[in-house]
Design a protein around this motif. Structure first.
Motif, short mmCIF file in Angstrom:
data_model
loop_
_atom_site.label_atom_id
_atom_site.label_comp_id
_atom_site.label_asym_id
_atom_site.label_seq_id
_atom_site.Cartn_x
_atom_site.Cartn_y
_atom_site.Cartn_z
N SER A 39 4.71 -13.74 -4.08
CA SER A 39 4.55 -12.98 -2.85
C SER A 39 4.49 -11.48 -3.14
N ARG A 40 4.02 -10.74 -2.17
CA ARG A 40 3.95 -9.28 -2.28
C ARG A 40 5.35 -8.70 -2.48
N ARG A 41 6.28 -9.13 -1.69
CA ARG A 41 7.65 -8.62 -1.78
C ARG A 41 8.29 -8.97 -3.13
N GLY A 42 8.07 -10.19 -3.59
CA GLY A 42 8.61 -10.60 -4.88
C GLY A 42 8.02 -9.80 -6.03
N PHE A 43 6.71 -9.53 -5.97
CA PHE A 43 6.06 -8.75 -7.02
C PHE A 43 6.60 -7.31 -7.03
N GLN A 44 6.72 -6.70 -5.85
CA GLN A 44 7.25 -5.34 -5.77
C GLN A 44 8.67 -5.29 -6.31
N ARG A 45 9.48 -6.27 -5.96
CA ARG A 45 10.86 -6.32 -6.43
C ARG A 45 10.92 -6.46 -7.95
N ALA A 46 10.05 -7.30 -8.52
CA ALA A 46 10.03 -7.48 -9.97
C ALA A 46 9.62 -6.19 -10.69
N VAL A 47 8.65 -5.46 -10.14
CA VAL A 47 8.22 -4.20 -10.76
C VAL A 47 9.33 -3.17 -10.67
N TRP A 48 9.98 -3.05 -9.51
CA TRP A 48 11.09 -2.10 -9.37
C TRP A 48 12.24 -2.45 -10.31
N LEU A 51 7.05 4.26 -8.50
CA LEU A 51 6.18 3.09 -8.40
C LEU A 51 6.20 2.51 -6.99
N LYS A 52 5.03 2.33 -6.41
CA LYS A 52 4.93 1.74 -5.08
C LYS A 52 3.70 0.83 -5.05
N LEU A 53 3.88 -0.36 -4.51
CA LEU A 53 2.80 -1.32 -4.39
C LEU A 53 1.97 -1.00 -3.15
N LEU A 54 0.68 -0.73 -3.35
CA LEU A 54 -0.20 -0.40 -2.23
C LEU A 54 -1.05 -1.58 -1.77
N ALA A 55 -1.54 -2.36 -2.71
CA ALA A 55 -2.40 -3.50 -2.37
C ALA A 55 -1.99 -4.67 -3.25
N PHE A 56 -2.06 -5.89 -2.68
CA PHE A 56 -1.67 -7.07 -3.42
C PHE A 56 -2.40 -8.28 -2.88
N SER A 57 -2.87 -9.13 -3.80
CA SER A 57 -3.43 -10.42 -3.40
C SER A 57 -3.18 -11.40 -4.55
N HIS A 58 -2.89 -12.65 -4.17
CA HIS A 58 -2.65 -13.69 -5.17
C HIS A 58 -2.96 -15.04 -4.56
N ALA A 59 -3.76 -15.83 -5.25
CA ALA A 59 -4.08 -17.18 -4.82
C ALA A 59 -4.59 -17.99 -6.00
#
Length: 159
Positions: free
Chosen positions: A28-37, A54-62
């Motif tokens: 998920s977007r939130r999980g990816f941002q949390r992992a990077v932080w 570091l801030k996540l601006l755009a994210f997609s995963h499928a």
């Protein structure tokens, strides 16, 4: 309240990253941002992580592939690249992350480096380790489903 003059405003760089996971992984977007932080905090410490911004601006995963754009303060790109390289799992799912490129604007980052994810996925039966198995195929990468989980393979491994 007035805006800051241009020479006092923070300057940013935009990092495009590619994300690769197992086909059934839920990133998920939130999980990816949390992992990077979390990776940035562990590698750079709290002051270094705050400086990098570091801030996540755009994210997609499928379907096992994804992409993201991260905003980083200019002058801290090398620190951010190192922190991104430290991310090995998101929400318990293993991930592979690679930096596609760095740009000075979001628009240039999107035009140059984004839109490469989401290739054709096919599922076929393959011979792997002297047995028949099912594999999800993305280009030249094969994710073979075995009794103990998924195994990454190439076309030569499945013949």
């Amino acid at each position: 309240m007035k805006h800051l003059p241009k020479h006092l405003r923070p300057h940013w760089r935009y990092v495009a990253v590619g994300i690769e996971t197992w086909p059934d992984a839920d990133v998920s977007r939130r999980g990816f941002q949390r992992a990077v932080w979390y990776a940035a905090g562990n590698l750079l410490g709290d002051p270094g992580s705050a400086d990098a911004g570091l801030k996540l601006l755009a994210f997609s995963h499928a379907d096992g592939e994804g992409e993201a754009i991260l905003r980083v303060r200019r002058g801290h790109v090398d620190d951010a690249r190192a922190a991104i390289a430290c991310v090995s799992e998101v929400g318990g799912d293993p991930v592979g992350i690679h930096v596609r490129g760095i740009s000075g604007t979001v628009r240039a980052c999107e035009e140059r480096y984004m839109g490469r994810a989401g290739g054709d996925l096919t599922q076929r039966d393959v011979a792997f380790a002297d047995a028949d198995a099912t594999a999800v195929v993305r280009g030249d990468a094969y994710d073979v489903r075995t009794g103990s989980g998924d195994v990454g393979a190439t076309a030569f491994d499945t013949e």
